[in-house]
Design an enzyme around this catalytic site. Structure first.
Site, PDB file in Angstrom:
ATOM      1  N   HIS A  29       0.843  -1.214   0.000  1.00 41.58           N
ATOM      2  CA  HIS A  29       0.000   0.000   0.000  1.00 41.58           C
ATOM      3  C   HIS A  29       0.874   1.258   0.000  1.00 41.58           C
ATOM      4  O   HIS A  29       0.410   2.333   0.379  1.00 41.58           O
ATOM      5  CB  HIS A  29      -0.954   0.030   1.209  1.00 41.58           C
ATOM      6  CG  HIS A  29      -1.667  -1.266   1.440  1.00 41.58           C
ATOM      7  ND1 HIS A  29      -2.830  -1.613   0.796  1.00 41.58           N
ATOM      8  CD2 HIS A  29      -1.350  -2.318   2.237  1.00 41.58           C
ATOM      9  CE1 HIS A  29      -3.218  -2.818   1.194  1.00 41.58           C
ATOM     10  NE2 HIS A  29      -2.341  -3.267   2.060  1.00 41.58           N
ATOM     11  N   SER A  89      16.296  19.585 -15.450  1.00 35.75           N
ATOM     12  CA  SER A  89      15.257  20.614 -15.535  1.00 35.75           C
ATOM     13  C   SER A  89      15.886  21.906 -16.037  1.00 35.75           C
ATOM     14  O   SER A  89      17.017  22.233 -15.669  1.00 35.75           O
ATOM     15  CB  SER A  89      14.612  20.842 -14.166  1.00 35.75           C
ATOM     16  OG  SER A  89      13.809  22.003 -14.161  1.00 35.75           O
TER      17      SER A  89
END
Length: 463
Positions: free
Chosen positions: A137, A267
């Site tokens: 999870h 970036s």
């Protein structure tokens, strides 16, 4: 892969089909086909750029691609001009060629897939013993190892190898079936000799290197074959997406990264960024690949009777696209798996932040062995654990549960054993052993079987 689905390969394959049909028909007694015709067909079996242009020009006149190429091939091989395509329908070349492309494209994917499995297996063995925090999870769970986690990806890739191989080996030829699949035109050519028609079908299959032809067809081969082939490709897309997503999450955790070049820019604005762009590319393309499977299902479901032409345009787009997409996904995975970077210190720090909670049961068992009450120890651990959790969640501090245990004199009997109780390697179960056996037995057997197939079928691929 681009070459396989190029116009030159497509039209040259059509010529190869016409050549082998003529060879088979001549061998079975059709005297209209001469040795000179065969020689000229063979000499011009590879189409030239000029002939491709000529066929395109002819198609503008007749609006029929196959007949345009019959005309141009006849110009190149005048002795055969009157017997090219004898008894055949357009699908003799278009469908049989597509089946050849499906088979050969699977071979190209399989060899890359085998190399991805091999490189990832090397990685799994190298890190089979390195403990790492497990996630269920996407919440901290019991420890596993870096190598064991990689085996989960490898196992799915092995299933993809099996499925694509099965689909590839099941591919037959449409064969020599005529306009609606009844072989009526060939029965007329051989004066009603059914045995010769059957022999012609089998001879063409053998000349083209296939094991069998589909026993019955309409004008086309059943489009369910496309489902059978693109289904495993879509499944490969799911495997690739899951694996690349795991690696993207691990990059965020700073535990494992894909290769990042020394001069690479992450970036244009944030100079520090190290984006997992290769894995992101895999995920993007994998979604496209899995979606293409629906084209085959929709197309197969709406075919009318012996055939309808609304299958043609979509297949010319979706089938090459599926294989080209699968090919670049595997090429990208080859790049990724060849240079995965592991950060042991980050992994260790994350384990240390969660391991104290996981070790509580071991601490309780050790205290019971020293003669203490299990219930009393459980309550002590519960209180200390909640105090440590409060420090982590509300104060942003480190998990100090073990320090609290060391300060509580109740736990004096096991203070000397705490380091042993907290050894991460004792929390990974059989992960190292599972990994080693899986790679050295399951993976090794699968790859050996694949290489034996290459040898037996004389497939010229680099593995």
């Amino acid at each position: 892969m681009s070459s396989l689905f190029s116009p030159r390969t497509r039209y040259s394959t059509w010529r190869k089909l016409w050549l082998n049909l003529a060879i088979a028909e001549k061998q079975l007694g059709l005297t209209a086909i001469t040795d000179e015709a065969i020689d000229q067909l063979r000499a011009h079996v590879t189409i030239t750029d000029e002939e491709i242009d000529a066929a395109s020009a002819q198609e503008k006149i007749v609006r029929h691609d196959v007949m345009s190429h019959v005309h141009v091939y006849g110009v190149a091989a005048p002795a055969a001009a009157g017997v090219i395509h004898l008894g055949a329908t357009s699908c003799f070349v278009t469908d049989n060629a597509d089946l050849i492309f499906l088979r050969d494209a699977c071979d190209l994917l399989l060899t890359k897939l085998v190399n991805v499995i091999d490189r990832l297996s090397v990685f799994a063995l190298e890190y089979k013993d390195m403990p790492v925090l497990g996630w269920t999870h996407f919440q901290p769970a019991q420890l596993t190892t870096v190598g064991k986690r990689a085996t989960l990806w490898i196992q799915e890739l092995l299933w993809d190898l099996r499925n694509i191989q099965r689909a590839r080996d099941d591919i037959g030829l449409r064969g020599v079936k005529g306009t609606t699949g009844t072989q009526a035109s060939f029965l007329a050519l051989f004066d009603g000799d059914h045995d010769k028609v059957e022999e012609l079908d089998q001879l063409v299959v053998e000349l083209l290197g296939f094991k069998y032809a589909y026993p019955v067809t309409g004008q086309t081969y059943s489009r369910k074959i496309d489902i059978d082939v693109l289904g495993p490709l879509a499944s490969l897309g799911a495997t690739a997406h899951k694996m690349a997503t795991d690696l993207r999450l691990l990059a965020n955790l700073k535990e494992i990264e894909e290769p990042f070049e020394s001069t690479q820019i992450g970036s244009s604005a944030m100079a520090y960024k190290r984006n997992p762009m290769r894995c992101e590319r895999v995920c993007s393309l994998a979604r496209h690949l899995t979606g293409l499977f629906q084209d085959t299902v929709q197309t197969a479901s709406v075919q009318w009777f012996e055939r309808t032409l609304d299958d043609s345009a979509i297949r010319r787009v979706s089938i090459p696209s599926a294989f080209l997409t699968g090919d670049i996904i595997l090429s990208t995975l080859l790049n990724i798996t060849s240079g995965l970077v592991v950060y042991p210190k980050v992994i260790e720090r994350r384990i240390n932040s969660e391991l104290p909670f996981m070790a509580t049961e071991n601490i309780i068992m050790a205290m019971v062995q020293k003669g203490e009450s299990r219930q009393e120890c459980h309550e002590k651990i519960r209180v200390l654990s909640h105090q440590a959790a409060r420090v982590v969640k509300e104060e942003g501090g480190d998990n100090d549960l073990i320090e609290r245990v060391k300060r509580d004199e109740y736990f004096t009997p096991i203070w000397d054993e705490l380091d042993k109780l907290l050894d991460p390697s004792t929390f990974v179960g059989r992960a190292p052993q599972q990994t080693e056996k899986f790679v050295k037995v399951t993976v090794a057997d699968a790859l050996a079987t694949f290489k034996e197939r290459l040898t037996s079928e004389k497939v010229e691929l680099t593995v």
